[in-house]
Design an enzyme around this catalytic site. Sequence first.
Site: not given
Ligand code: NAP
Length: 319
Positions: A237, A266, A285
Site C-alpha cells: 500500500r 490513488e 494498482h
Molecule cells: P499476509 O499473508 O497477512 O502477510 C502479511 C505479512 O506482513 C505477514 O507475514 C506479517 O508478518 C507481515 N507484517 C505485518 N506487519 C509487519 C511489520 N510491521 N513489519 C514486518 N512485517 C509485517 O498478507 P498477504 O496476503 O501477503 O497480503 C499483504 C498485503 O499486500 C495486503 O494487506 C495488501 O495491502 C497488499 N496487496 C496489494 C495488492 C495490489 O494490488 N498491489 C494485491 C494484494 C495484496 P507476521 O506473519 O510475522 O505477523
Amino acid sequence: MKKHVVLYKKLSPELLARLQAEAQVTFVDTTGPEGRERLRQALPQAHGLLGASLKLDANLLAGASQLQAVSSVSVGVDNYDLAYLKQRGIVLTNTPDVLTQTTADTGFALVLAAARRVVELATLVRNGEWTKNIGPAQFGTDVHGKTLGIIGMGRIGEALAQRGHFGFDMPIIYNSHSPKPAVDQRFNARHVSLDSLLQQADFVCLTLPLTAETEKLIGARQFALMRPGSIFINISRGKVVDEAALINALQSRQIRAAGLDVFEREPLDPHSPLLQLDNVVATPHIGSATEETREAMARCAVDNMIAALRGETPPNRVQ
Ligand code: NAP
C-alpha cells in the site's frame, strides 16, 4: 423475505445470479463526486455490503442500521474501520489466497522492468529514438543472483520468494514479526532486522499490510540505509511509504530505481514528480488485476457474503 445486499463493485452475470438466488441485490455506482452520497442513500436498507477500493468509515456506515456483513473484494482491509465494525458486531471478510500468485507476478514484473529499464527503453523505441545501438548510459542491472529483500513474509511475500529463489537464483532475506522456519528451509531464506535488510538487499520489496504500525514505515532514514544501486518495489500500500522521501531518494539517485504499483493517493496525480523520473516504473494498482484472478476474488467475496447472511462462519472472516 430475502436480505438486501448493496454492491459497489460490478459482478459477472454468473456471480450476480448466484448472489441474487440468496439476496435482493442493488448496485450502486460509487464513481464520481456524487458516488459516496449515492452509497450513503442506499445504506439504510443494506444487510450486506460487497465491494472494494472505497473508504468505509464510521461516518458513512452510521446510516447502515441493519448492516450485518461487509465483504471486501480484496485481501487488504485498510479501507475499513475495524474497531467500529467490531463494536457494531458487523462481520468483515476478505479474499486472501486467490490473488497471491498474481500479485507476486506483478511484483516480479516490476523487479524486472525497473532493473532492465523496460518501460523507459520501450518508450524510446516507440518514440522513434532508437537510432543507434544502445550503450552504457542505457544499460540496466542484473536481477539473477542478486539479493532479494522482502518486507512482510506472508502469502504474497512467500510467492515472491519462490520466484526469486527458484527462478532467479536470488539469495532471500526478509523481515516480518517473526521468523518463518518453513520459508527459511524452502528458500534457504534468512529472517533479519528491517535495518539489516535495507543495508543488504539489492531489491527491497514491500509486501506487508497497511496498519497503524506500518504507516510510513519506510521514510528518509530507511532510504538512506539502502544500498546506492538498490531498487525499491512497492506492491503493498502506498501509505506504508513516505512518498516525499521516496521522491527525494530517487531524484538524488540515492537509490537506483523504483517499481511502484501503489501510491499515497490513488489515482496518482498526473503531475506527481514520480512521473517525471525515468527511473520509476509506475502501474495503476494492478497487483491482482487479471481476468481470472479478479473473477476468483469476486467469487470468494460472494461466497463469504452468502455464508455471513445465512449466519454461518464465512470462509474468510477477518473479524
Ligand atoms: P499476509 O499473508 O497477512 O502477510 C502479511 C505479512 O506482513 C505477514 O507475514 C506479517 O508478518 C507481515 N507484517 C505485518 N506487519 C509487519 C511489520 N510491521 N513489519 C514486518 N512485517 C509485517 O498478507 P498477504 O496476503 O501477503 O497480503 C499483504 C498485503 O499486500 C495486503 O494487506 C495488501 O495491502 C497488499 N496487496 C496489494 C495488492 C495490489 O494490488 N498491489 C494485491 C494484494 C495484496 P507476521 O506473519 O510475522 O505477523
